[in-house]
Design a protein around this motif. Structure first.
Motif, mmCIF file in Angstrom:
data_model
loop_
_atom_site.group_PDB
_atom_site.id
_atom_site.type_symbol
_atom_site.label_atom_id
_atom_site.label_comp_id
_atom_site.label_asym_id
_atom_site.label_seq_id
_atom_site.Cartn_x
_atom_site.Cartn_y
_atom_site.Cartn_z
ATOM 1 N N ASP A 289 0.832 -1.210 0.000
ATOM 2 C CA ASP A 289 0.000 0.000 0.000
ATOM 3 C C ASP A 289 0.865 1.257 0.000
ATOM 4 O OD1 ASP A 289 -2.239 -1.565 0.026
ATOM 5 O OD2 ASP A 289 -2.577 -1.413 2.189
ATOM 6 N N LEU B 256 -12.055 -8.629 -2.111
ATOM 7 C CA LEU B 256 -11.544 -7.929 -0.933
ATOM 8 C C LEU B 256 -10.588 -8.847 -0.187
ATOM 9 C CD1 LEU B 256 -14.776 -6.234 0.501
ATOM 10 C CD2 LEU B 256 -13.080 -5.253 -1.048
ATOM 11 N N ILE C 87 -9.802 -4.543 2.437
ATOM 12 C CA ILE C 87 -9.323 -3.579 1.442
ATOM 13 C C ILE C 87 -9.195 -4.270 0.089
ATOM 14 C CG2 ILE C 87 -7.377 -2.096 0.775
ATOM 15 C CD1 ILE C 87 -6.865 -1.579 3.698
ATOM 16 N N ASN D 244 -19.701 1.227 -2.722
ATOM 17 C CA ASN D 244 -18.474 1.939 -2.365
ATOM 18 C C ASN D 244 -17.460 0.924 -1.831
ATOM 19 O OD1 ASN D 244 -19.330 4.538 -3.050
ATOM 20 N ND2 ASN D 244 -20.443 4.734 -1.108
ATOM 21 N N ILE D 245 -16.275 0.970 -2.390
ATOM 22 C CA ILE D 245 -15.247 -0.036 -2.111
ATOM 23 C C ILE D 245 -14.084 0.623 -1.399
ATOM 24 C CG2 ILE D 245 -13.651 -1.682 -3.170
ATOM 25 C CD1 ILE D 245 -15.676 -1.858 -5.504
ATOM 26 N N THR D 246 -13.614 -0.018 -0.351
ATOM 27 C CA THR D 246 -12.462 0.505 0.398
ATOM 28 C C THR D 246 -11.170 0.098 -0.297
ATOM 29 O OG1 THR D 246 -13.690 0.325 2.472
ATOM 30 C CG2 THR D 246 -11.299 0.553 2.621
ATOM 31 N N THR D 247 -10.356 1.085 -0.628
ATOM 32 C CA THR D 247 -9.040 0.841 -1.213
ATOM 33 C C THR D 247 -7.982 1.449 -0.306
ATOM 34 O OG1 THR D 247 -8.893 2.891 -2.514
ATOM 35 C CG2 THR D 247 -10.109 1.053 -3.493
ATOM 36 N N SER D 248 -6.728 1.255 -0.669
ATOM 37 C CA SER D 248 -5.641 1.813 0.153
ATOM 38 C C SER D 248 -5.621 3.334 0.107
ATOM 39 C CB SER D 248 -4.297 1.263 -0.328
ATOM 40 O OG SER D 248 -4.080 1.607 -1.693
ATOM 41 N N GLY E 208 -8.577 5.118 0.023
ATOM 42 C CA GLY E 208 -9.851 5.589 0.537
ATOM 43 C C GLY E 208 -11.024 4.939 -0.173
ATOM 44 N N GLN E 209 -12.230 5.443 0.108
ATOM 45 C CA GLN E 209 -13.448 4.915 -0.488
ATOM 46 C C GLN E 209 -13.533 5.312 -1.961
ATOM 47 O OE1 GLN E 209 -16.135 3.095 0.810
ATOM 48 N NE2 GLN E 209 -14.908 2.685 2.625
#
Length: 509
Positions: free
Chosen positions: A46, A166, A171, A272-276, A278-279
């Motif tokens: 990340d 995920l 994440i 909405n997907i959580t990534t390194s 943010g959303q």
């Protein structure tokens, strides 16, 4: 062969260095295969992925079902006439392609004709991609695929799955370019879009697990061609409101020739997907994956066997060379080895779009430092015990003396441990008797070095006079330590006893 002779030779030192290199290499491979460092691997990835910088493409536009659109058109879902109107309006603006990240899996019961109008609009444009969803009846329940209505699927230029995997920490970092229930028969949304625009892609990038593909299961989602996706900052892609496009507030020239992604971005409406970073809305993430796929910047992770082999080779080779260094240099070389592994990993990520975590190799190098120093200390203690045992042999005290050959072996032992840099033995008449390494002190500064019957210490130098069998000084021994603060220096008389007894410890000068 004597115990001291067995351990004091350079050959034995090389033997144990080889064991250190091989043992740590195997430990590194085991850490990788057991995935012990997975949380730290993800943290490093990340951090490294944030170094990726790229200019957002100017031919991608997201038509967002945002809060403004909900305020203008009311709560979701909207009548499908609006989607028909949107497709016709985008077609009139001359967009290159439309990727609609909205599922139309059930017919409109109140107005069935609208589904025919929607299929007609999709077919008339000729370059519309629709999604396939992977779902389940409930948590842990039966899996199923959700496809568009048959008329819409037939009218579309292509279908693609929009599932994002995920990780266990929640994440999203990776995408499978092929996926499906039972077998990976669906291309990803981005692959379907690029296939339509450029023709069949042929071989796709990513890791393929042949073991999984060889065991299809009708009740499991089977995936292949795993890649990590690079990300820009949230909101980097050009985004316009669905309501603004439909109301004509966006000029047609703004959309001409663009590849348009349509999907929900309003909080609580879309996925909405959580990534390194943010959303991120699902539609924006799909647009990012599409751009990475066509530009060749999707990141292929190293498989566990490949990563294990690369890391084991690096660790083994590094330790074979740096283990010959003195402790302080060993520590510095270890730090440099960790930096080199991290630099190579980040360079491969940014330049070659390959990811191989440096964490297992770095941790193994860190563990090797105390392990190797522990071995050195163990050998020193063993040698010390051996020498002390020889002192209590049943000779009268007045006849005891230390054979010069034993002094030589003791110095060779210290040299093999890499705690002394150089040493020499001269006879009483000044002739050279034996030497090893190189003494760095200038000869002029050695003139006033005292030679007594016990070890004397001055700075990095230690000196003594060794008597012959008649008790007369016969040899002068001079030693230069690599580290003035070495803990072995203060017990020099016990490691290399002279004149028939272990000398009293001398305070450092």
């Amino acid at each position: 062969m004597r115990y001291s002779e067995f351990f004091d030779s350079q050959q034995r030192s090389a033997f144990w260095r080889l064991w250190l290199a091989l043992g740590c290499a195997l430990l590194c491979g085991l850490v990788i295969l057991l995935q012990v460092t997975r949380p730290l691997d993800r943290l490093i990835y990340d951090t490294a992925s944030r170094l990726h910088s790229d200019i957002a493409p100017d031919d991608l536009v997201i038509v967002a079902i945002d809060e403004r659109s909900l305020l203008e058109f009311g709560r979701w879902p909207w009548p499908r006439e609006k989607h028909v109107q949107l497709i016709n309006q985008l077609a009139g603006a001359g967009v290159a392609a439309i990727a609609i990240d909205i599922i139309f899996s059930e017919p409109d019961i109140e107005y069935p004709q609208v589904d025919s109008l929607l299929a007609e609009a999709i077919a008339n444009h000729g370059r519309v991609i629709l999604p396939v969803y992977m779902g389940q009846t409930h948590r842990g329940g039966q899996l199923f695929e959700v496809s568009p209505l048959p008329a819409l699927a037939e009218a579309a230029a292509g279908l693609g799955h929009v599932h994002i995997e995920l990780d266990s920490d929640g994440i999203a970092r990776s995408v499978f370019l092929r996926e499906g229930l039972g077998n990976p028969h669906w291309n990803h949304f981005s692959v379907a879009l690029l296939d339509m625009l450029q023709g069949p892609l042929g071989a796709l990038p990513g890791v393929v697990n042949e073991d999984v593909l060889s065991q299809p299961s009708a009740i499991s989602i089977i995936r292949s061609h795993k890649n990590y996706f690079p990300l820009r900052q949230v909101g980097s892609l050009e985004t316009v409101s669905y309501a603004d496009v439909l109301s004509g507030r966006i000029p047609a020239r703004t959309l001409a020739g663009k590849i348009v992604f349509v999907g929900a971005t309003a909080p609580g409406l879309g996925d909405n997907i959580t990534t390194s970073l943010g959303q991120l809305s699902g539609v924006e993430l799909n647009a990012e994956i599409f751009d990475a796929l066509r530009s060749g910047t999707l990141i292929t992770p190293a498989t566990l066997p490949v990563l294990a082999l690369l890391s084991m080779f690096y660790v083994g080779l590094a330790l074979w060379f740096i283990s010959r260094l003195e402790p302080r240099e060993f520590l510095l070389a270890t730090l440099l080895g960790i930096i080199l592994a991290a630099t190579a990993s980040i360079a491969a990520l940014l330049l070659l779009h390959r990811w191989a975590t440096p964490v297992p190799a770095a941790i193994t190098l860190v563990l090797a430092y105390p392990l190797w120093n522990w071995w050195r200390l163990e050998k020193a203690i063993a040698f010390l015990r051996h020498q002390l045992a020889r002192l209590v042999e049943g000779q009268p005290a007045e006849k005891r003396h230390t054979p010069i050959a034993d002094v030589v072996k003791g110095l060779q032992f210290l040299s093999a441990l890499q705690v002394i840099g150089g040493w020499r033995i001269r006879q009483a008449d000044g002739n050279e008797y034996e030497m090893g390494g190189e003494i760095q002190q200038p000869e002029a500064e050695l003139a006033d070095v005292p030679f007594d019957s016990q070890w004397q210490h001055r700075g990095k130098l230690s000196s003594c006079a060794v008597a012959n069998g008649k008790g007369q000084p016969a040899y002068r021994v001079l030693v230069e330590w690599l580290d003035q603060d070495s803990h072995l220096r203060e017990i020099m008389g016990e490691i290399v006893p002279v004149n028939g007894r272990a000398a009293q410890r001398e305070p450092a000068v």
